[in-house]
Design a protein around this motif. Structure first.
Motif, PDB file in Angstrom:
ATOM      1  N   CYS A  19     159.001  40.348  42.261  1.00 48.55           N
ATOM      2  CA  CYS A  19     159.271  40.471  43.694  1.00 48.55           C
ATOM      3  C   CYS A  19     159.230  39.111  44.387  1.00 48.55           C
ATOM      4  O   CYS A  19     160.060  38.824  45.248  1.00 48.55           O
ATOM      5  N   LEU A  20     158.265  38.275  43.999  1.00 49.97           N
ATOM      6  CA  LEU A  20     158.175  36.929  44.573  1.00 49.97           C
ATOM      7  C   LEU A  20     159.424  36.117  44.243  1.00 49.97           C
ATOM      8  O   LEU A  20     160.011  35.458  45.102  1.00 49.97           O
ATOM      9  N   SER A  21     159.840  36.182  42.973  1.00 50.79           N
ATOM     10  CA  SER A  21     161.034  35.450  42.537  1.00 50.79           C
ATOM     11  C   SER A  21     162.263  35.909  43.312  1.00 50.79           C
ATOM     12  O   SER A  21     163.082  35.087  43.751  1.00 50.79           O
ATOM     13  N   ASP A  22     162.397  37.216  43.476  1.00 50.54           N
ATOM     14  CA  ASP A  22     163.530  37.771  44.229  1.00 50.54           C
ATOM     15  C   ASP A  22     163.523  37.296  45.678  1.00 50.54           C
ATOM     16  O   ASP A  22     164.576  36.983  46.250  1.00 50.54           O
ATOM     17  N   SER A  23     162.333  37.235  46.276  1.00 44.62           N
ATOM     18  CA  SER A  23     162.224  36.814  47.677  1.00 44.62           C
ATOM     19  C   SER A  23     162.564  35.337  47.842  1.00 44.62           C
ATOM     20  O   SER A  23     163.204  34.946  48.821  1.00 44.62           O
ATOM     21  N   PHE A  24     162.145  34.510  46.894  1.00 42.69           N
ATOM     22  CA  PHE A  24     162.511  33.090  46.929  1.00 42.69           C
ATOM     23  C   PHE A  24     164.026  32.945  46.800  1.00 42.69           C
ATOM     24  O   PHE A  24     164.658  32.195  47.557  1.00 42.69           O
ATOM     25  N   ARG A  25     164.598  33.671  45.842  1.00 44.58           N
ATOM     26  CA  ARG A  25     166.034  33.568  45.590  1.00 44.58           C
ATOM     27  C   ARG A  25     166.847  34.053  46.808  1.00 44.58           C
ATOM     28  O   ARG A  25     167.803  33.393  47.236  1.00 44.58           O
ATOM     29  N   ALA A  26     166.450  35.182  47.381  1.00 42.48           N
ATOM     30  CA  ALA A  26     167.159  35.734  48.533  1.00 42.48           C
ATOM     31  C   ALA A  26     167.049  34.811  49.743  1.00 42.48           C
ATOM     32  O   ALA A  26     168.025  34.615  50.486  1.00 42.48           O
ATOM     33  N   THR A  27     165.868  34.239  49.944  1.00 38.96           N
ATOM     34  CA  THR A  27     165.672  33.320  51.073  1.00 38.96           C
ATOM     35  C   THR A  27     166.554  32.091  50.925  1.00 38.96           C
ATOM     36  O   THR A  27     167.153  31.625  51.911  1.00 38.96           O
ATOM     37  N   ASN A  28     166.667  31.569  49.727  1.00 43.75           N
ATOM     38  CA  ASN A  28     167.534  30.402  49.497  1.00 43.75           C
ATOM     39  C   ASN A  28     169.002  30.755  49.695  1.00 43.75           C
ATOM     40  O   ASN A  28     169.785  29.915  50.178  1.00 43.75           O
ATOM     41  N   GLU A  29     169.400  31.963  49.341  1.00 49.14           N
ATOM     42  CA  GLU A  29     170.779  32.403  49.586  1.00 49.14           C
ATOM     43  C   GLU A  29     171.053  32.421  51.086  1.00 49.14           C
ATOM     44  O   GLU A  29     172.112  31.991  51.546  1.00 49.14           O
ATOM     45  N   LEU A  30     170.076  32.930  51.853  1.00 48.82           N
ATOM     46  CA  LEU A  30     170.227  32.998  53.308  1.00 48.82           C
ATOM     47  C   LEU A  30     170.273  31.595  53.906  1.00 48.82           C
ATOM     48  O   LEU A  30     171.084  31.309  54.794  1.00 48.82           O
ATOM     49  N   ILE A  31     169.409  30.718  53.426  1.00 47.59           N
ATOM     50  CA  ILE A  31     169.397  29.325  53.905  1.00 47.59           C
ATOM     51  C   ILE A  31     170.752  28.655  53.658  1.00 47.59           C
ATOM     52  O   ILE A  31     171.287  27.952  54.526  1.00 47.59           O
TER      53      ILE A  31
END
Length: 225
Positions: free
Chosen positions: A28-40
């Motif tokens: 879940c942490l990895s997914d949240s980091f990845r999704a946040t970077n996509e949004l950025i």
């Protein structure tokens, strides 16, 4: 079998349970980091933001990594707030209210934003308008982001917030020992129950967050065709 397992026969099952919970948390942490970077990346490319990408600190604690995502999301929210304030300033009140209306069609909202986006950003693109509509004109997206921040803060403040992320990739016994080193033995069962509760909320919030960002990126791709 460890000597303690003879005295406490539930230990082997509990070790497996803890290891499984931690692996889910890491995912879940990895997914949240990845999704946040996509949004950025989307915000930097289409709304002219200058946000730095984030990276999971494998040598840090769960809390430190939760805080990294929270800080990044708060910066994203500040950028979105600037765009929202600019739209409110440039649009007629009736048009701005339409952006907040969940019943209003998305294509109509994009057309409204398109009228003023060039004044705000210095250039007008349908992709930029779509991003603004998806992220600024959507209470749903705002609610999803706020929920993720809340859940991450709760996890960081929980009994196991001080556990290092690196131990999540180790064997069952190593994870179990790391947890025993971070909390009192009498708190272990309470910690497991707490983690189970937070993990359910985190998985739900993380999935919704990732889905919302995927919608944004898909909309951008569609507008750029």
């Amino acid at each position: 079998m460890a000597e303690s397992d003879l005295l406490y026969p539930e230990n082997p099952r509990r070790r497996e349970e803890v290891h499984h919970l931690h692996q889910q948390l890491l995912d879940c942490l990895s997914d949240s980091f990845r999704a946040t970077n996509e949004l950025i990346e989307v915000l930097n490319m289409h709304l002219g933001c200058r946000l730095a990408s984030i990276e999971m600190n494998r040598n840090g604690t769960i809390k430190e990594n939760c805080d990294t995502i929270i800080q990044a999301v708060m910066k994203i929210q500040k950028e979105l707030q600037k765009v929202d304030e600019a739209l409110k300033d440039k649009l007629e009140p009736t048009l701005y209210r339409k952006l907040q209306d969940i019943k209003e069609r998305e294509t109509e909202k994009i057309a409204i934003v398109q009228k003023v986006i060039s004044v705000i950003l210095g250039e007008a693109t349908s992709a930029a308008s779509a991003v603004a509509v998806k992220l600024v004109g959507s209470n749903v997206t705002t609610g999803i982001i706020n929920k993720l921040v809340t859940v991450l803060a709760q996890i960081g403040a929980s009994l196991l917030g001080s556990i290092g992320v690196a131990v999540l990739g180790l064997g069952i016994d190593m994870v179990f020992r790391a947890i025993l080193g971070a909390v009192e033995k009498t708190q272990l069962q309470a910690a497991i129950k707490s983690y189970e509760k937070h993990l359910v909320e985190f998985k739900s919030a993380s999935e919704k967050y990732h889905h919302a960002i995927t919608e944004v990126t898909n909309t951008v791709k569609h507008q750029m065709k």
